[in-house]
Design a protein around this motif. Structure first.
Motif, PDB file in Angstrom:
ATOM      1  N   TYR A  62      49.940  47.405  48.066  1.00  4.56           N
ATOM      2  CA  TYR A  62      48.827  48.356  47.891  1.00  4.56           C
ATOM      3  C   TYR A  62      47.634  48.028  48.787  1.00  4.56           C
ATOM      4  O   TYR A  62      46.666  48.789  48.852  1.00  4.56           O
ATOM      5  CB  TYR A  62      48.377  48.378  46.427  1.00  4.56           C
ATOM      6  N   ARG A  64      45.621  47.968  52.018  1.00  2.00           N
ATOM      7  CA  ARG A  64      45.632  48.764  53.247  1.00  2.00           C
ATOM      8  C   ARG A  64      45.219  47.892  54.432  1.00  2.00           C
ATOM      9  O   ARG A  64      44.351  47.047  54.306  1.00  2.00           O
ATOM     10  CB  ARG A  64      44.654  49.934  53.130  1.00  2.00           C
ATOM     11  N   THR A 167      35.007  43.520  49.839  1.00  3.60           N
ATOM     12  CA  THR A 167      35.220  44.972  49.939  1.00  3.60           C
ATOM     13  C   THR A 167      34.431  45.663  48.818  1.00  3.60           C
ATOM     14  O   THR A 167      34.313  45.130  47.719  1.00  3.60           O
ATOM     15  CB  THR A 167      36.715  45.317  49.791  1.00  3.60           C
ATOM     16  N   ASP A 168      33.905  46.839  49.092  1.00  2.20           N
ATOM     17  CA  ASP A 168      33.128  47.603  48.110  1.00  2.20           C
ATOM     18  C   ASP A 168      33.953  47.832  46.836  1.00  2.20           C
ATOM     19  O   ASP A 168      35.032  48.422  46.882  1.00  2.20           O
ATOM     20  CB  ASP A 168      32.727  48.951  48.731  1.00  2.20           C
ATOM     21  N   HIS A 170      33.470  49.813  44.509  1.00  4.21           N
ATOM     22  CA  HIS A 170      33.530  51.230  44.115  1.00  4.21           C
ATOM     23  C   HIS A 170      34.512  52.017  44.983  1.00  4.21           C
ATOM     24  O   HIS A 170      34.829  53.169  44.671  1.00  4.21           O
ATOM     25  CB  HIS A 170      32.134  51.857  44.193  1.00  4.21           C
ATOM     26  N   ALA A 171      34.971  51.391  46.091  1.00  2.00           N
ATOM     27  CA  ALA A 171      35.943  52.078  46.958  1.00  2.00           C
ATOM     28  C   ALA A 171      37.304  52.073  46.270  1.00  2.00           C
ATOM     29  O   ALA A 171      37.663  51.127  45.582  1.00  2.00           O
ATOM     30  CB  ALA A 171      36.032  51.358  48.296  1.00  2.00           C
ATOM     31  N   ASN A 172      38.030  53.156  46.455  1.00  2.00           N
ATOM     32  CA  ASN A 172      39.343  53.287  45.814  1.00  2.00           C
ATOM     33  C   ASN A 172      40.393  52.563  46.659  1.00  2.00           C
ATOM     34  O   ASN A 172      41.219  53.165  47.334  1.00  2.00           O
ATOM     35  CB  ASN A 172      39.694  54.776  45.673  1.00  2.00           C
ATOM     36  N   THR A 173      40.313  51.226  46.659  1.00  2.74           N
ATOM     37  CA  THR A 173      41.229  50.444  47.495  1.00  2.74           C
ATOM     38  C   THR A 173      41.535  49.106  46.840  1.00  2.74           C
ATOM     39  O   THR A 173      40.708  48.569  46.098  1.00  2.74           O
ATOM     40  CB  THR A 173      40.608  50.232  48.900  1.00  2.74           C
ATOM     41  N   CYS A 174      42.721  48.584  47.129  1.00  2.00           N
ATOM     42  CA  CYS A 174      43.143  47.292  46.565  1.00  2.00           C
ATOM     43  C   CYS A 174      42.503  46.161  47.369  1.00  2.00           C
ATOM     44  O   CYS A 174      42.567  46.152  48.596  1.00  2.00           O
ATOM     45  CB  CYS A 174      44.668  47.184  46.618  1.00  2.00           C
ATOM     46  N   ARG A 175      41.882  45.216  46.668  1.00  2.00           N
ATOM     47  CA  ARG A 175      41.220  44.093  47.352  1.00  2.00           C
ATOM     48  C   ARG A 175      42.108  42.856  47.436  1.00  2.00           C
ATOM     49  O   ARG A 175      41.775  41.904  48.127  1.00  2.00           O
ATOM     50  CB  ARG A 175      39.905  43.734  46.631  1.00  2.00           C
TER      51      ARG A 175
END
Length: 326
Positions: A62, A64, A167-168, A170-175
């Motif tokens: 997941y 990116r 990484t933010d 609130h961003a819709n991304t896997c850290r």
């Protein structure tokens, strides 16, 4: 300091023993709690404090983006999260499909340096266009060298998690970027000198030049493979291949401009000799004429030059920086 334990409690309930995973309150007689630091309780030799480590790892699907060598990640290991720099490597391409022994790292084998972790999405878009039909071959296992910004204390074969926690949120991304197993820790502060030379990770090097002219049936003069200031002597004895198929050996420098002599043990093919003789004649004629003719001649000549390929590998942590050919 040795003190007697008067009593123990677990969530306000008295207990007579505690084990791994328990959260326990201990009452110790005649002891100043200010003398106690936050730390780890363990049996002797079960933890080690390390400055760097070799891990086997898998990318988290997941996450990116690419996992690139020299990038910094938040590394969670043991009870700590510290910053660490990574260097990825894989088996030599011939061993991509070889069975890998779990939780063991073999220092006797050669490993190929990778600019990034190899995954299906790690190829550039241009490569993907060319290889849409071809299936990308990936190694069964990949590893990373982790170098920590400060030493960490952890058990052997423990879980390692690499993240991008900056990484933010609130961003819709896997850290979370990767997870793995710590196979080998480096306890020596001077591990770059004492330990890393044992790690046989190599880079493949490819240099290319051109044949300038024929000397005789068994030797040619080459150019454009080295810079003018290069010490050609360190390349003497290395094998090269001509684009016409002949195998050669670098024999030494020729003049002061970076040119060099190549010995062809099996001799030049008649076709190659003819091709090079025609090319050198064109140059000679162009030299007698004006500059425009010379430019036209060099354009014609560059259409089919005889190229020289030099392939070798160099170990990343070899202090002597030797060039190795199979």
């Amino acid at each position: 300091v040795t003190k007697k334990v008067k009593s123990m409690q677990m969530f306000h309930t008295p207990v007579t023993y505690a084990m791994q995973g328990d959260r326990v309150g201990i009452c110790v007689t005649q002891f100043d709690p200010k003398l106690l630091e936050r730390g780890l309780i363990c049996t002797p030799e079960s933890l080690h404090t390390i400055h760097a480590a070799i891990i086997s790892l898998k990318k988290i699907q997941y996450f990116r983006g690419a996992l690139q060598t020299k990038a910094k990640f938040h590394i969670t290991v043991g009870h700590e999260t510290v910053m660490g720099r990574v260097m990825f490597f894989s088996p030599a391409p011939a061993n991509f499909n070889e069975e890998i022994q779990e939780n063991v790292f073999d220092f006797e084998k050669d490993y190929l340096y990778q600019e990034e972790y190899l995954s299906k999405d790690s190829n550039s878009s241009e490569d993907n266009k060319e290889n849409e039909q071809a299936e990308v071959q990936l190694p069964r296992q990949q590893w990373a060298l982790l170098e920590f910004e400060k030493p960490v204390t952890c058990p052997k074969l423990c879980l390692v998690i690499g993240s991008k926690l900056d990484t933010d949120i609130h961003a819709n991304t896997c850290r979370l970027a990767f997870h793995g197993v710590l196979l080998q820790g480096m306890e020596d502060k001077n591990y770059t000198e004492t330990f890393l030379p044992k790690l046989k990770v190599y880079k493949l090097k490819h240099k290319e030049g051109q044949v300038e002219r024929v000397m005789d049936d068994y030797s040619v003069i080459g150019r454009s493979l080295f810079k003018k200031e290069t010490n050609i002597q360190i390349f003497v004895g290395l094998k090269v291949k001509l684009s016409t198929g002949e195998d050669g050996i670098i024999d030494g420098g020729f003049g002061q401009s970076g040119k060099f002599k190549i010995r062809i043990p099996d001799g030049l093919k008649p076709d190659t000799k003819m091709l090079l003789t025609v090319a050198s004649k064109k140059k000679t004629k162009a030299g007698k004429g004006d500059a425009t003719k010379e430019d036209e001649s060099s354009k014609n000549d560059s259409a089919q030059p005889v190229t020289i390929s030099l392939l070798f590998k160099r170990y990343v942590f070899d202090t002597q920086k030797k060039m190795i050919q199979s």
